[in-house]
Design a protein around this motif. Structure first.
Motif, mmCIF file in Angstrom:
data_model
loop_
_atom_site.group_PDB
_atom_site.id
_atom_site.type_symbol
_atom_site.label_atom_id
_atom_site.label_comp_id
_atom_site.label_asym_id
_atom_site.label_seq_id
_atom_site.Cartn_x
_atom_site.Cartn_y
_atom_site.Cartn_z
ATOM 1 N N THR A 1 0.819 -1.218 0.000
ATOM 2 C CA THR A 1 0.000 0.000 0.000
ATOM 3 C C THR A 1 0.851 1.266 0.000
ATOM 4 O O THR A 1 0.581 2.203 -0.755
ATOM 5 C CB THR A 1 -0.939 -0.002 1.232
ATOM 6 O OG1 THR A 1 -1.697 -1.202 1.211
ATOM 7 C CG2 THR A 1 -1.862 1.191 1.214
ATOM 8 N N LEU A 2 1.865 1.298 0.829
ATOM 9 C CA LEU A 2 2.718 2.482 0.931
ATOM 10 C C LEU A 2 3.427 2.770 -0.393
ATOM 11 O O LEU A 2 3.498 3.921 -0.828
ATOM 12 C CB LEU A 2 3.741 2.268 2.054
ATOM 13 C CG LEU A 2 4.351 3.480 2.703
ATOM 14 C CD1 LEU A 2 3.280 4.397 3.258
ATOM 15 C CD2 LEU A 2 5.298 3.055 3.811
ATOM 16 N N HIS A 3 3.898 1.745 -1.047
ATOM 17 C CA HIS A 3 4.566 1.896 -2.342
ATOM 18 C C HIS A 3 3.578 2.399 -3.392
ATOM 19 O O HIS A 3 3.903 3.257 -4.216
ATOM 20 C CB HIS A 3 5.177 0.563 -2.783
ATOM 21 C CG HIS A 3 6.333 0.135 -1.946
ATOM 22 N ND1 HIS A 3 7.546 -0.203 -2.493
ATOM 23 C CD2 HIS A 3 6.480 -0.025 -0.605
ATOM 24 C CE1 HIS A 3 8.377 -0.555 -1.535
ATOM 25 N NE2 HIS A 3 7.752 -0.455 -0.380
ATOM 26 N N GLU A 4 2.378 1.855 -3.359
ATOM 27 C CA GLU A 4 1.352 2.265 -4.322
ATOM 28 C C GLU A 4 0.987 3.744 -4.130
ATOM 29 O O GLU A 4 0.874 4.500 -5.108
ATOM 30 C CB GLU A 4 0.107 1.391 -4.160
ATOM 31 C CG GLU A 4 -0.991 1.716 -5.143
ATOM 32 C CD GLU A 4 -2.264 0.908 -4.894
ATOM 33 O OE1 GLU A 4 -3.151 0.976 -5.749
ATOM 34 O OE2 GLU A 4 -2.361 0.238 -3.844
ATOM 35 N N LYS A 5 0.827 4.162 -2.878
ATOM 36 C CA LYS A 5 0.502 5.566 -2.609
ATOM 37 C C LYS A 5 1.623 6.487 -3.085
ATOM 38 O O LYS A 5 1.354 7.546 -3.670
ATOM 39 C CB LYS A 5 0.279 5.785 -1.104
ATOM 40 C CG LYS A 5 -1.036 5.292 -0.602
ATOM 41 C CD LYS A 5 -1.182 5.604 0.881
ATOM 42 C CE LYS A 5 -2.544 5.190 1.390
ATOM 43 N NZ LYS A 5 -2.730 5.526 2.802
ATOM 44 N N ALA A 6 2.856 6.100 -2.846
ATOM 45 C CA ALA A 6 3.996 6.912 -3.280
ATOM 46 C C ALA A 6 4.011 7.031 -4.802
ATOM 47 O O ALA A 6 4.250 8.116 -5.350
ATOM 48 C CB ALA A 6 5.310 6.308 -2.775
ATOM 49 N N MET A 7 3.733 5.943 -5.488
ATOM 50 C CA MET A 7 3.744 5.981 -6.952
ATOM 51 C C MET A 7 2.624 6.865 -7.485
ATOM 52 O O MET A 7 2.814 7.595 -8.464
ATOM 53 C CB MET A 7 3.625 4.557 -7.515
ATOM 54 C CG MET A 7 3.960 4.466 -8.980
ATOM 55 S SD MET A 7 5.688 4.905 -9.283
ATOM 56 C CE MET A 7 5.511 5.942 -10.707
ATOM 57 N N LYS A 8 1.471 6.835 -6.860
ATOM 58 C CA LYS A 8 0.369 7.709 -7.300
ATOM 59 C C LYS A 8 0.758 9.174 -7.158
ATOM 60 O O LYS A 8 0.455 9.997 -8.030
ATOM 61 C CB LYS A 8 -0.900 7.412 -6.500
ATOM 62 C CG LYS A 8 -1.584 6.133 -6.931
ATOM 63 C CD LYS A 8 -2.833 5.873 -6.122
ATOM 64 C CE LYS A 8 -3.475 4.556 -6.575
ATOM 65 N NZ LYS A 8 -4.648 4.220 -5.773
ATOM 66 N N ARG A 9 1.431 9.519 -6.075
ATOM 67 C CA ARG A 9 1.885 10.900 -5.883
ATOM 68 C C ARG A 9 2.945 11.282 -6.932
ATOM 69 O O ARG A 9 2.941 12.395 -7.432
ATOM 70 C CB ARG A 9 2.462 11.093 -4.481
ATOM 71 C CG ARG A 9 1.438 11.022 -3.391
ATOM 72 C CD ARG A 9 0.527 12.242 -3.461
ATOM 73 N NE ARG A 9 -0.357 12.273 -2.310
ATOM 74 C CZ ARG A 9 -1.671 12.256 -2.403
ATOM 75 N NH1 ARG A 9 -2.249 12.200 -3.583
ATOM 76 N NH2 ARG A 9 -2.417 12.285 -1.328
ATOM 77 N N ILE A 10 3.812 10.366 -7.249
ATOM 78 C CA ILE A 10 4.834 10.635 -8.267
ATOM 79 C C ILE A 10 4.167 10.884 -9.618
ATOM 80 O O ILE A 10 4.559 11.788 -10.365
ATOM 81 C CB ILE A 10 5.853 9.477 -8.343
ATOM 82 C CG1 ILE A 10 6.761 9.543 -7.107
ATOM 83 C CG2 ILE A 10 6.663 9.511 -9.623
ATOM 84 C CD1 ILE A 10 7.686 8.374 -6.949
#
Length: 175
Positions: free
Chosen positions: A108-117
């Motif tokens: 989840t944390l990785h997915e959220k970071a990628m969405k922000r990127i």
């Protein structure tokens, strides 16, 4: 019994030889078991050290890619000319893809970071500000790097898996 047969079975002569053979076999078995255990432990230490090294390199490499990504995104907001802007957009897209490949998106944390990127990519390529998104990416990656660093410490034996999991749970509260 004759004297010759009785001398052939003189146990005072036979026992030292039997004891020598038993001690020699025991020493061989002990040396073999010790060698196997030592080799297995060394193999485990080397494996854990290599895993720790790979995770450390992943953290450093991803940090560099994020810094490059942020720098290019900032340059897109105020480009000197169209050719430079097109080149920066292309480089930014490559970095975005590179970072995506470095992340484990099922987490989840990785997915959220990628969405922000991806939001930063879209905003910067349109010349719009993205300070809030950039701050959020930094916050998310600080957590990601802390979790990965804890995994390094577990591999090196400097932290227990339970402690690392407890810290991860604490970091993920509210995410």
């Amino acid at each position: 019994m004759s004297q010759g047969v009785q001398d052939a079975w003189n146990w005072s002569i036979i026992w030292p030889n039997i004891i020598t053979i038993v001690v020699t076999i025991g020493a061989f078995i002990l040396a073999y078991v010790t060698s196997v255990k030592s080799t297995a432990r060394m193999t485990e230490i080397v494996r854990d050290t290599k895993l720790a090294d790979l995770r450390t390199r992943w953290i450093e490499d991803t940090r560099k890619a994020l810094a490059d990504f942020d720098e290019l995104a900032i340059n897109l907001v105020n480009p000197p000319d169209m050719a430079v802007q097109n080149e920066n957009v292309a480089r930014l897209l490559r970095l975005k893809t590179y970072i995506r490949l470095k992340l484990h998106l099922p987490e989840t944390l990785h997915e959220k970071a990628m969405k922000r990127i991806e939001q930063i990519f879209l905003l910067s390529s349109q010349g719009k500000p993205f300070a809030n998104e950039s701050e959020e990416v930094g916050r998310l990656f600080n957590k990601i790097f802390k979790i990965e660093w804890n995994r390094v410490l577990v591999h090196l034996g400097e932290k227990t898996a339970e402690d690392a999991e407890r810290e991860k749970t604490e970091l993920l509260k509210g995410e």
